[in-house]
Design an enzyme around this catalytic site. Structure first.
Site, PDB file in Angstrom:
ATOM      1  N   ARG A   1       0.708  -1.461  -0.314  1.00  0.00           N
ATOM      2  CA  ARG A   1       0.236  -0.405   0.235  1.00  0.00           C
ATOM      3  C   ARG A   1       0.797   1.457   0.301  1.00  0.00           C
ATOM      4  O   ARG A   1       1.972   1.073   0.820  1.00  0.00           O
ATOM      5  CB  ARG A   1      -1.073  -0.119   1.441  1.00  0.00           C
ATOM      6  CG  ARG A   1      -0.358  -0.310   2.470  1.00  0.00           C
ATOM      7  CD  ARG A   1      -0.903  -0.067   3.470  1.00  0.00           C
ATOM      8  NE  ARG A   1      -0.484   0.439   5.231  1.00  0.00           N
ATOM      9  CZ  ARG A   1      -0.049  -1.237   5.643  1.00  0.00           C
ATOM     10  NH1 ARG A   1      -0.487  -2.619   5.484  1.00  0.00           N
ATOM     11  NH2 ARG A   1      -0.108  -0.243   6.745  1.00  0.00           N
TER      12      ARG A   1
ATOM     13  N   THR B   1      10.001   1.676   2.954  1.00  0.00           N
ATOM     14  CA  THR B   1      10.099   0.743   2.421  1.00  0.00           C
ATOM     15  C   THR B   1      11.095   0.150   1.253  1.00  0.00           C
ATOM     16  O   THR B   1      10.446  -0.285   0.265  1.00  0.00           O
ATOM     17  CB  THR B   1       9.004   1.843   1.629  1.00  0.00           C
ATOM     18  OG1 THR B   1      10.257   3.055   1.490  1.00  0.00           O
ATOM     19  CG2 THR B   1       7.795   2.613   2.087  1.00  0.00           C
TER      20      THR B   1
ATOM     21  N   ARG C   1       1.484  -3.839   3.615  1.00  0.00           N
ATOM     22  CA  ARG C   1       2.885  -2.442   4.498  1.00  0.00           C
ATOM     23  C   ARG C   1       3.223  -1.859   2.951  1.00  0.00           C
ATOM     24  O   ARG C   1       2.897  -2.613   1.815  1.00  0.00           O
ATOM     25  CB  ARG C   1       3.811  -3.406   4.780  1.00  0.00           C
ATOM     26  CG  ARG C   1       5.262  -3.522   4.969  1.00  0.00           C
ATOM     27  CD  ARG C   1       5.894  -4.468   4.904  1.00  0.00           C
ATOM     28  NE  ARG C   1       7.498  -3.029   5.551  1.00  0.00           N
ATOM     29  CZ  ARG C   1       8.617  -3.642   5.691  1.00  0.00           C
ATOM     30  NH1 ARG C   1       9.253  -4.524   6.173  1.00  0.00           N
ATOM     31  NH2 ARG C   1       9.531  -2.744   5.812  1.00  0.00           N
ATOM     32  N   HIS C   2       3.326  -1.136   3.818  1.00  0.00           N
ATOM     33  CA  HIS C   2       4.292  -0.095   3.246  1.00  0.00           C
ATOM     34  C   HIS C   2       5.535   0.017   2.721  1.00  0.00           C
ATOM     35  O   HIS C   2       6.308   0.161   3.447  1.00  0.00           O
ATOM     36  CB  HIS C   2       4.168   1.659   3.459  1.00  0.00           C
ATOM     37  CG  HIS C   2       2.519   1.993   4.314  1.00  0.00           C
ATOM     38  ND1 HIS C   2       1.822   2.410   3.497  1.00  0.00           N
ATOM     39  CD2 HIS C   2       1.929   2.436   6.043  1.00  0.00           C
ATOM     40  CE1 HIS C   2       0.826   3.304   4.219  1.00  0.00           C
ATOM     41  NE2 HIS C   2       0.954   2.605   5.520  1.00  0.00           N
ATOM     42  N   VAL C   3       5.671  -0.583   0.460  1.00  0.00           N
ATOM     43  CA  VAL C   3       6.584  -1.285   0.943  1.00  0.00           C
ATOM     44  C   VAL C   3       7.168  -1.226  -0.571  1.00  0.00           C
ATOM     45  O   VAL C   3       5.675  -1.668  -1.400  1.00  0.00           O
ATOM     46  CB  VAL C   3       7.430  -2.746   1.086  1.00  0.00           C
ATOM     47  CG1 VAL C   3       6.632  -3.357   0.914  1.00  0.00           C
ATOM     48  CG2 VAL C   3       9.199  -2.881   1.486  1.00  0.00           C
TER      49      VAL C   3
END
Length: 239
Positions: free
Chosen positions: A36, A69, A94-96
């Protein structure tokens, strides 16, 4: 008593009489990653996913890491290993930036994501840094405790027109590395990163939605991934 029962039934087991239990039939796809993008409605989608995972029985794998990230090669390997061994069907979020599972010998999952107009994203982030969100009235103090009061209440128009550092480089490129990947050049604004991001979207992403059309995005997710998103629109609309 146990010996008497054993003499009566002999040495047969459940497997002798019934054969091996049928294998669990997994829906396709059974491995989904939602890497995300920040300030693009992901909080809303994750809340929906928590409800949906209980309703449909899939494995929602989330991460407590929100601000990393970009990963080293070893960190990529470790994360991909952990995700790949999760019970299927799973949805990892996950923010990645985009991870290439096949590069490390893993099965490439299906990716989904949501983006938004980059100027709107900048506006959202500007106010989020100052005042947080609905999680608590003091959330902004937790997020940016060192921010001076005059900076916290700085009018965004003044910030832009007077070329304050925060507003002179509004990071409109921020979204592209989430699709370009972990290569160092993905963090350099330019044609190379953009073209690689487009290639990854075409090859690895089932859907990249637009936040401004969220209801349509949820409807498409329900159509494409019903074993994850069935009834998501009615849940979203439920007050």
């Amino acid at each position: 008593l146990f010996i008497s029962i054993l003499l009566f039934v002999g040495n047969s087991t459940y497997l002798d009489d019934h054969g091996p239990p049928p294998q669990k039939v997994l829906p396709f796809p059974s491995q989904v990653v939602y890497n995300r993008v920040g300030k693009c409605g992901s909080r809303t989608v994750v809340l929906l996913l928590r409800i949906l995972s209980e309703k449909h029985g899939f494995n929602l794998v989330t991460s407590d890491i929100h601000n990393k990230t970009r990963l080293t090669k070893n960190e990529q390997m470790e994360l991909i290993k952990n995700i790949s061994t999760a019970e299927q069907p799973y949805l990892f979020t996950r923010h990645v930036h985009f991870l290439n599972f096949s590069r490390f010998g893993g099965d490439q999952p299906v990716y989904i994501n949501i983006i938004r107009d980059p100027v709107n994203r900048f506006l959202s982030n500007y106010f989020f840094r100052r005042f947080g969100d609905w999680r608590g009235e003091q959330n902004h103090m937790i997020r940016t405790p060192s921010m001076r009061q005059e900076e916290r209440y700085l009018d965004i128009n003044v910030c832009i027109l007077e070329n304050y550092p925060e507003c002179s480089n509004p990071r409109l490129f921020y979204i592209i590395p989430y699709f370009c990947g972990q290569h160092p050049r993905c963090r350099e604004p330019g044609e190379w990163a953009l073209e690689r991001a487009k290639l990854n979207v075409n090859e690895n992403f089932l859907l990249v939605g637009i936040l401004e059309e969220l209801e349509d995005v949820l409807l498409l997710l329900e159509r494409f991934l019903p074993h994850y998103f069935k009834d998501v629109l009615s849940i979203y609309k439920n007050p």
